[in-house]
Design a protein around this motif. Structure first.
Motif, PDB file in Angstrom:
ATOM      1  N   THR A 218      34.822 -18.843  34.921  1.00  0.00           N
ATOM      2  CA  THR A 218      33.538 -19.070  35.569  1.00  0.00           C
ATOM      3  C   THR A 218      32.420 -18.936  34.541  1.00  0.00           C
ATOM      4  O   THR A 218      32.330 -17.936  33.823  1.00  0.00           O
ATOM      5  CB  THR A 218      33.342 -18.067  36.711  1.00  0.00           C
ATOM      6  OG1 THR A 218      34.434 -18.198  37.629  1.00  0.00           O
ATOM      7  CG2 THR A 218      32.044 -18.330  37.448  1.00  0.00           C
TER       8      THR A 218
ATOM      9  N   LEU B  96      29.094 -20.498  39.615  1.00  0.00           N
ATOM     10  CA  LEU B  96      29.411 -19.746  40.829  1.00  0.00           C
ATOM     11  C   LEU B  96      29.544 -20.660  42.039  1.00  0.00           C
ATOM     12  O   LEU B  96      30.294 -20.347  42.972  1.00  0.00           O
ATOM     13  CB  LEU B  96      28.338 -18.687  41.068  1.00  0.00           C
ATOM     14  CG  LEU B  96      28.314 -17.538  40.043  1.00  0.00           C
ATOM     15  CD1 LEU B  96      27.101 -16.648  40.275  1.00  0.00           C
ATOM     16  CD2 LEU B  96      29.599 -16.725  40.104  1.00  0.00           C
ATOM     17  N   ASP B  97      28.842 -21.793  42.043  1.00  0.00           N
ATOM     18  CA  ASP B  97      28.995 -22.735  43.151  1.00  0.00           C
ATOM     19  C   ASP B  97      30.396 -23.315  43.182  1.00  0.00           C
ATOM     20  O   ASP B  97      30.982 -23.509  44.250  1.00  0.00           O
ATOM     21  CB  ASP B  97      27.944 -23.849  43.067  1.00  0.00           C
ATOM     22  CG  ASP B  97      27.978 -24.583  41.728  1.00  0.00           C
ATOM     23  OD1 ASP B  97      28.504 -24.027  40.741  1.00  0.00           O
ATOM     24  OD2 ASP B  97      27.463 -25.722  41.665  1.00  0.00           O
TER      25      ASP B  97
ATOM     26  N   ASP C 235      32.704 -20.690  44.590  1.00  0.00           N
ATOM     27  CA  ASP C 235      32.606 -20.648  46.056  1.00  0.00           C
ATOM     28  C   ASP C 235      33.425 -21.769  46.691  1.00  0.00           C
ATOM     29  O   ASP C 235      34.045 -21.581  47.750  1.00  0.00           O
ATOM     30  CB  ASP C 235      31.142 -20.767  46.491  1.00  0.00           C
ATOM     31  CG  ASP C 235      30.338 -19.518  46.152  1.00  0.00           C
ATOM     32  OD1 ASP C 235      30.939 -18.447  45.990  1.00  0.00           O
ATOM     33  OD2 ASP C 235      29.097 -19.627  46.044  1.00  0.00           O
ATOM     34  N   GLN C 236      33.444 -22.934  46.048  1.00  0.00           N
ATOM     35  CA  GLN C 236      34.240 -24.056  46.558  1.00  0.00           C
ATOM     36  C   GLN C 236      35.734 -23.722  46.484  1.00  0.00           C
ATOM     37  O   GLN C 236      36.494 -23.992  47.429  1.00  0.00           O
ATOM     38  CB  GLN C 236      33.947 -25.315  45.737  1.00  0.00           C
ATOM     39  CG  GLN C 236      34.700 -26.543  46.198  1.00  0.00           C
ATOM     40  CD  GLN C 236      34.483 -27.740  45.271  1.00  0.00           C
ATOM     41  OE1 GLN C 236      33.766 -27.642  44.272  1.00  0.00           O
ATOM     42  NE2 GLN C 236      35.098 -28.856  45.597  1.00  0.00           N
TER      43      GLN C 236
ATOM     44  N   VAL D 172      37.097 -20.711  46.474  1.00  0.00           N
ATOM     45  CA  VAL D 172      37.369 -19.667  47.465  1.00  0.00           C
ATOM     46  C   VAL D 172      37.479 -20.267  48.861  1.00  0.00           C
ATOM     47  O   VAL D 172      38.378 -19.910  49.642  1.00  0.00           O
ATOM     48  CB  VAL D 172      36.279 -18.580  47.406  1.00  0.00           C
ATOM     49  CG1 VAL D 172      36.341 -17.673  48.633  1.00  0.00           C
ATOM     50  CG2 VAL D 172      36.432 -17.759  46.131  1.00  0.00           C
ATOM     51  N   ALA D 173      36.588 -21.198  49.188  1.00  0.00           N
ATOM     52  CA  ALA D 173      36.641 -21.836  50.511  1.00  0.00           C
ATOM     53  C   ALA D 173      37.957 -22.576  50.709  1.00  0.00           C
ATOM     54  O   ALA D 173      38.556 -22.535  51.797  1.00  0.00           O
ATOM     55  CB  ALA D 173      35.460 -22.783  50.682  1.00  0.00           C
TER      56      ALA D 173
ATOM     57  N   HIS E 140      31.950 -12.937  44.864  1.00  0.00           N
ATOM     58  CA  HIS E 140      32.229 -14.247  45.454  1.00  0.00           C
ATOM     59  C   HIS E 140      33.685 -14.372  45.896  1.00  0.00           C
ATOM     60  O   HIS E 140      34.040 -15.333  46.586  1.00  0.00           O
ATOM     61  CB  HIS E 140      31.883 -15.352  44.449  1.00  0.00           C
ATOM     62  CG  HIS E 140      30.412 -15.457  44.175  1.00  0.00           C
ATOM     63  ND1 HIS E 140      29.620 -16.445  44.725  1.00  0.00           N
ATOM     64  CD2 HIS E 140      29.588 -14.688  43.430  1.00  0.00           C
ATOM     65  CE1 HIS E 140      28.372 -16.284  44.321  1.00  0.00           C
ATOM     66  NE2 HIS E 140      28.324 -15.221  43.523  1.00  0.00           N
TER      67      HIS E 140
ATOM     68  N   PRO F 295      35.105 -13.110  50.381  1.00  0.00           N
ATOM     69  CA  PRO F 295      35.536 -13.857  51.572  1.00  0.00           C
ATOM     70  C   PRO F 295      37.036 -14.175  51.562  1.00  0.00           C
ATOM     71  O   PRO F 295      37.654 -14.299  52.618  1.00  0.00           O
ATOM     72  CB  PRO F 295      34.697 -15.132  51.514  1.00  0.00           C
ATOM     73  CG  PRO F 295      33.494 -14.762  50.718  1.00  0.00           C
ATOM     74  CD  PRO F 295      33.984 -13.787  49.697  1.00  0.00           C
TER      75      PRO F 295
END
Length: 296
Positions: free
Chosen positions: A70, A77-78, A81-82, A84-85, A120, A123
């Motif tokens: 990262t 970080l965006d 997040d993708q 992780v989703a 991050h 989740p």
């Protein structure tokens, strides 16, 4: 003035078109490798038949990510997040992470600390267990701090340790082994914690440790190589920071099974060509000598 007999532009129209076409192809490849492909994220399914695999673990799904790096270009970080989703939405009951969460340095990148990136991951750890080892870049940026940051987010970091895991009806061992370059990687000590005959998966960063992994492991999972970052038609992968045969994918050697994730981020040069950032989705079965399959 040009030297006598030398012309900077061919007079033949066919050669002119060839020159223009070759230039456009080269520019297109550079744009693809430096700007387009590093931004992508693919999910690739693998189906492996493994030795010493139990009936209770038949068809177990595991998601694997490696070399998040990262802070590398197009990978902030965006993007994390993708990733992780996608992992949260997956039907796999657990995630394995094979090291290198931070980046030492890379052209065009921005350093993001483990303390910044770890929240991050919450989740994901809130939904399913996540097991990890550290990579060489993590140790270069203070492995103790990286480990503490990951653990604060709920990640289980295993450095020369074995952890018995229950995933539905499946009971197995995750054996984390330290990085080949930056730690003592006590393989025997790690496997000494395996106290019964449940299947074992060895998780490490550098695949060059694979020859030392005992046959007790049904599968070894590693990262580190990034798949070489560049895979050219007919020429293959020019540079790999490990044994070339460990560049990426699935390999059976001396009766042992290895899977090397080609990873997410970049290192040294911010390029990926023919090796897009990948979440690897493994399905593990007990059918000795059956062929491994891979699909997008």
């Amino acid at each position: 003035m040009s030297p006598r007999g030398w012309r900077p532009w061919p007079r033949n129209p066919w050669l002119q078109r060839l020159f223009v076409g070759a230039t456009l192809v080269a520019l297109g490849c550079l744009a693809w490798g430096f700007f387009w492909e590093p931004r992508q994220l693919v999910e690739r399914d693998y189906d492996f038949a493994l030795p010493h695999w139990s009936r209770e673990c038949e068809g177990l799904r595991l998601d694997v990510v490696a070399d998040l790096h990262t802070g590398s270009p197009h990978n902030g970080l965006d993007k994390l997040d993708q990733i992780v989703a996608r992992l949260v939405a997956s039907d796999a009951p657990a995630v394995l992470m094979a090291g290198d969460y931070v980046i030492l340095s890379v052209l065009g990148g921005t350093y993001i600390s483990a303390d910044q990136l770890a929240p991050h991951l919450k989740p994901l750890t809130a939904r399913k267990p996540v097991y990890a080892v550290l990579g060489n870049h993590d140790w270069w940026k203070d492995g103790g701090k990286v480990r503490a940051a990951l653990e604060s987010a709920g990640v289980v970091v295993l450095e020369d340790q074995a952890r018995k895991v229950e995933l539905g009806r499946c009971t197995l061992w995750i054996v984390g082994i330290g990085d080949k370059w930056e730690t003592r990687h006590d393989i025997a000590g790690a496997f000494a914690g395996v106290s019964d005959d449940a299947p074992a998966i060895a998780l490490t960063h550098n695949p060059d440790l694979f020859p030392e992994i005992p046959p007790r492991a049904s599968l070894t999972i590693a990262g580190h190589t990034h798949g070489g970052q560049v895979q050219l038609p007919w020429l293959g992968t020019p540079v790999v920071p490990a044994q070339m045969r460990y560049a990426g994918g699935y390999l059976v050697e001396d009766g042992k099974s290895l899977f090397v994730s080609t990873g997410i981020g970049t290192s040294i040069l911010p390029v990926r060509f023919g090796v897009p950032p990948e979440i690897s989705r493994l399905t593990l079965r007990a059918a000795a000598r059956a062929p491994a399959r891979v699909t997008r």
